[in-house]
Write a protein that holds these residues in place. Sequence first.
Motif, PDB file in Angstrom:
ATOM      1  N   GLY A   1       0.781  -1.229   0.000  1.00  0.00           N
ATOM      2  CA  GLY A   1       0.000   0.000   0.000  1.00  0.00           C
ATOM      3  C   GLY A   1       0.807   1.271   0.000  1.00  0.00           C
ATOM      4  O   GLY A   1       0.301   2.349   0.343  1.00  0.00           O
ATOM      5  N   ALA A   2       2.071   1.195  -0.413  1.00  0.00           N
ATOM      6  CA  ALA A   2       2.929   2.370  -0.449  1.00  0.00           C
ATOM      7  C   ALA A   2       2.979   2.975  -1.851  1.00  0.00           C
ATOM      8  O   ALA A   2       2.679   2.309  -2.843  1.00  0.00           O
ATOM      9  CB  ALA A   2       4.341   2.009   0.003  1.00  0.00           C
ATOM     10  N   GLN A   3       3.371   4.234  -1.923  1.00  0.00           N
ATOM     11  CA  GLN A   3       3.681   4.886  -3.195  1.00  0.00           C
ATOM     12  C   GLN A   3       5.153   4.610  -3.502  1.00  0.00           C
ATOM     13  O   GLN A   3       5.993   4.636  -2.602  1.00  0.00           O
ATOM     14  CB  GLN A   3       3.434   6.390  -3.095  1.00  0.00           C
ATOM     15  CG  GLN A   3       3.800   7.166  -4.348  1.00  0.00           C
ATOM     16  CD  GLN A   3       3.494   8.652  -4.229  1.00  0.00           C
ATOM     17  OE1 GLN A   3       2.951   9.254  -5.144  1.00  0.00           O
ATOM     18  NE2 GLN A   3       3.851   9.258  -3.105  1.00  0.00           N
TER      19      GLN A   3
ATOM     20  N   ALA B   1       5.716   0.828 -10.455  1.00  0.00           N
ATOM     21  CA  ALA B   1       6.244   2.088  -9.928  1.00  0.00           C
ATOM     22  C   ALA B   1       5.333   3.258 -10.300  1.00  0.00           C
ATOM     23  O   ALA B   1       4.860   3.352 -11.437  1.00  0.00           O
ATOM     24  CB  ALA B   1       7.647   2.332 -10.454  1.00  0.00           C
ATOM     25  N   ASP B   2       5.090   4.146  -9.338  1.00  0.00           N
ATOM     26  CA  ASP B   2       4.225   5.313  -9.582  1.00  0.00           C
ATOM     27  C   ASP B   2       4.982   6.450 -10.251  1.00  0.00           C
ATOM     28  O   ASP B   2       4.422   7.169 -11.079  1.00  0.00           O
ATOM     29  CB  ASP B   2       3.656   5.803  -8.243  1.00  0.00           C
ATOM     30  CG  ASP B   2       2.813   4.758  -7.551  1.00  0.00           C
ATOM     31  OD1 ASP B   2       1.714   4.470  -8.037  1.00  0.00           O
ATOM     32  OD2 ASP B   2       3.280   4.227  -6.526  1.00  0.00           O
ATOM     33  N   HIS B   3       6.238   6.632  -9.883  1.00  0.00           N
ATOM     34  CA  HIS B   3       7.086   7.673 -10.464  1.00  0.00           C
ATOM     35  C   HIS B   3       8.404   7.038 -10.874  1.00  0.00           C
ATOM     36  O   HIS B   3       9.007   6.292 -10.093  1.00  0.00           O
ATOM     37  CB  HIS B   3       7.375   8.789  -9.453  1.00  0.00           C
ATOM     38  CG  HIS B   3       6.165   9.531  -8.985  1.00  0.00           C
ATOM     39  ND1 HIS B   3       5.746  10.713  -9.553  1.00  0.00           N
ATOM     40  CD2 HIS B   3       5.292   9.258  -7.984  1.00  0.00           C
ATOM     41  CE1 HIS B   3       4.668  11.139  -8.927  1.00  0.00           C
ATOM     42  NE2 HIS B   3       4.364  10.284  -7.972  1.00  0.00           N
ATOM     43  N   THR B   4       8.859   7.328 -12.091  1.00  0.00           N
ATOM     44  CA  THR B   4      10.136   6.801 -12.562  1.00  0.00           C
ATOM     45  C   THR B   4      11.024   7.953 -13.000  1.00  0.00           C
ATOM     46  O   THR B   4      10.574   8.866 -13.691  1.00  0.00           O
ATOM     47  CB  THR B   4       9.931   5.810 -13.727  1.00  0.00           C
ATOM     48  OG1 THR B   4       9.326   6.493 -14.825  1.00  0.00           O
ATOM     49  CG2 THR B   4       9.054   4.642 -13.312  1.00  0.00           C
ATOM     50  N   ILE B   5      12.297   7.897 -12.606  1.00  0.00           N
ATOM     51  CA  ILE B   5      13.227   8.990 -12.871  1.00  0.00           C
ATOM     52  C   ILE B   5      14.472   8.429 -13.551  1.00  0.00           C
ATOM     53  O   ILE B   5      15.174   7.582 -12.982  1.00  0.00           O
ATOM     54  CB  ILE B   5      13.643   9.689 -11.558  1.00  0.00           C
ATOM     55  CG1 ILE B   5      12.409  10.163 -10.779  1.00  0.00           C
ATOM     56  CG2 ILE B   5      14.586  10.850 -11.850  1.00  0.00           C
ATOM     57  CD1 ILE B   5      12.714  10.560  -9.342  1.00  0.00           C
ATOM     58  N   ASN B   6      14.723   8.879 -14.758  1.00  0.00           N
ATOM     59  CA  ASN B   6      15.967   8.547 -15.444  1.00  0.00           C
ATOM     60  C   ASN B   6      17.049   9.471 -14.879  1.00  0.00           C
ATOM     61  O   ASN B   6      17.087  10.663 -15.184  1.00  0.00           O
ATOM     62  CB  ASN B   6      15.815   8.749 -16.952  1.00  0.00           C
ATOM     63  CG  ASN B   6      17.079   8.402 -17.730  1.00  0.00           C
ATOM     64  OD1 ASN B   6      18.165   8.287 -17.175  1.00  0.00           O
ATOM     65  ND2 ASN B   6      16.936   8.257 -19.040  1.00  0.00           N
ATOM     66  N   TYR B   7      17.926   8.914 -14.036  1.00  0.00           N
ATOM     67  CA  TYR B   7      18.890   9.755 -13.339  1.00  0.00           C
ATOM     68  C   TYR B   7      19.932  10.380 -14.269  1.00  0.00           C
ATOM     69  O   TYR B   7      20.620  11.335 -13.886  1.00  0.00           O
ATOM     70  CB  TYR B   7      19.585   8.975 -12.217  1.00  0.00           C
ATOM     71  CG  TYR B   7      20.465   7.822 -12.674  1.00  0.00           C
ATOM     72  CD1 TYR B   7      21.759   8.028 -13.145  1.00  0.00           C
ATOM     73  CD2 TYR B   7      19.997   6.516 -12.599  1.00  0.00           C
ATOM     74  CE1 TYR B   7      22.554   6.968 -13.550  1.00  0.00           C
ATOM     75  CE2 TYR B   7      20.789   5.447 -13.001  1.00  0.00           C
ATOM     76  CZ  TYR B   7      22.071   5.678 -13.473  1.00  0.00           C
ATOM     77  OH  TYR B   7      22.854   4.627 -13.869  1.00  0.00           O
ATOM     78  N   LYS B   8      20.015   9.872 -15.503  1.00  0.00           N
ATOM     79  CA  LYS B   8      20.967  10.452 -16.451  1.00  0.00           C
ATOM     80  C   LYS B   8      20.445  11.744 -17.083  1.00  0.00           C
ATOM     81  O   LYS B   8      21.225  12.543 -17.617  1.00  0.00           O
ATOM     82  CB  LYS B   8      21.314   9.438 -17.537  1.00  0.00           C
ATOM     83  CG  LYS B   8      22.119   8.250 -17.015  1.00  0.00           C
ATOM     84  CD  LYS B   8      22.497   7.296 -18.126  1.00  0.00           C
ATOM     85  CE  LYS B   8      23.328   6.135 -17.592  1.00  0.00           C
ATOM     86  NZ  LYS B   8      23.686   5.162 -18.659  1.00  0.00           N
ATOM     87  N   THR B   9      19.134  11.931 -17.013  1.00  0.00           N
ATOM     88  CA  THR B   9      18.540  13.133 -17.614  1.00  0.00           C
ATOM     89  C   THR B   9      17.817  14.021 -16.609  1.00  0.00           C
ATOM     90  O   THR B   9      17.535  15.189 -16.908  1.00  0.00           O
ATOM     91  CB  THR B   9      17.540  12.743 -18.722  1.00  0.00           C
ATOM     92  OG1 THR B   9      16.509  11.915 -18.167  1.00  0.00           O
ATOM     93  CG2 THR B   9      18.244  11.976 -19.838  1.00  0.00           C
ATOM     94  N   THR B  10      17.513  13.477 -15.419  1.00  0.00           N
ATOM     95  CA  THR B  10      16.734  14.218 -14.425  1.00  0.00           C
ATOM     96  C   THR B  10      17.341  14.019 -13.044  1.00  0.00           C
ATOM     97  O   THR B  10      17.586  12.871 -12.632  1.00  0.00           O
ATOM     98  CB  THR B  10      15.270  13.749 -14.400  1.00  0.00           C
ATOM     99  OG1 THR B  10      14.707  13.876 -15.705  1.00  0.00           O
ATOM    100  CG2 THR B  10      14.443  14.557 -13.409  1.00  0.00           C
ATOM    101  N   ASP B  11      17.571  15.100 -12.332  1.00  0.00           N
ATOM    102  CA  ASP B  11      18.054  15.013 -10.953  1.00  0.00           C
ATOM    103  C   ASP B  11      16.897  14.613 -10.043  1.00  0.00           C
ATOM    104  O   ASP B  11      15.863  15.292 -10.033  1.00  0.00           O
ATOM    105  CB  ASP B  11      18.621  16.363 -10.518  1.00  0.00           C
ATOM    106  CG  ASP B  11      19.191  16.316  -9.122  1.00  0.00           C
ATOM    107  OD1 ASP B  11      18.433  16.603  -8.167  1.00  0.00           O
ATOM    108  OD2 ASP B  11      20.372  15.948  -8.972  1.00  0.00           O
TER     109      ASP B  11
END
Length: 320
Positions: A160-162, A181-191
Amino acid sequence: MRYIKHEDSQLHFAQTDKPALKDNEVLIAVAAIGVNRADCLQRQGKYPASKGDSEILGLECAGTIVEQGSAVSGDWLNKRVFALCAGGAYSEYVAVDAVQVMSLPDEMTMAEGAAISEVYLTAFSALFQFGQLKAGQTALIHAGASGVGGAAIQMAKRAGAQVVITAGSDEKCEHAKQLGADHTINYKTTDFVEYFKANNLQANTIVDPVSGSYLNKNAAVAAMDCQIVMLAFLDARFAEVDFARLLSKRISFHASTLRNRSIEFKRDLKEQFISRFYDDLANGLFDCNIYKTLNWQEANEAHRILDNNENSGKVVMLVE
């Protein structure tokens, strides 16, 4: 028996005796082997086996029990199982503490069974034993497209977590999104710190195999009383730390490995995991997250894939 020997950072077949069973152990005829980054590090001479454990590579497998020790309760002979191993899985036979063995559901293949133990138990320990993740909270999972990352995503969502993850490509981010996953971050393009600020997010539990420069960045996105669980240091061994931020947020920091834990810890961890998630696993609610299945004769290729960080999910070898 045949086994895969590591020598001069290469893998090749060799012969040795079958393991001699202790009273508390069962002997598994190995059908499938989960490949882990720890295996690659051990092959490179950077992560030696714990004292008393097998020098043969391999921390998880699935197979059939062909022998059991005198102190093992119940009849395990000919049962399909999957298990966490104290080394030794890259072989035709491996001896495993019977209490750590888990029955492989009829609906699951040996390859699927081999993809579970190390990553799911590692992720479970990080999220719930040390991370104290609860329903309604937010988990930040670095390396979200890895085997541990994929397991952590699915269990965190089931709890039940985000879930917010970081990964190194858009393809890996999409893979993590497919796992829930609810939010995904490409660390090579986004801090990821800027992403958290822009989306008004704070992390209650952080699972981090990167460390190094990520320590202060993790603290920046942490909620009050956040639990940061470090599993490895892929970025760097050393880092400068902003202790004022750690103190102001009452952040708890845990450094955890599974391989060198006591047998009692591993038994308890397995029981907790089985009690909470085994039925979900058996009922097909979790994706075993297999990236590629290879014959164990292709062990060098399996390690190359992990060395180059090509995989989204698990690499499994079949013993044939």
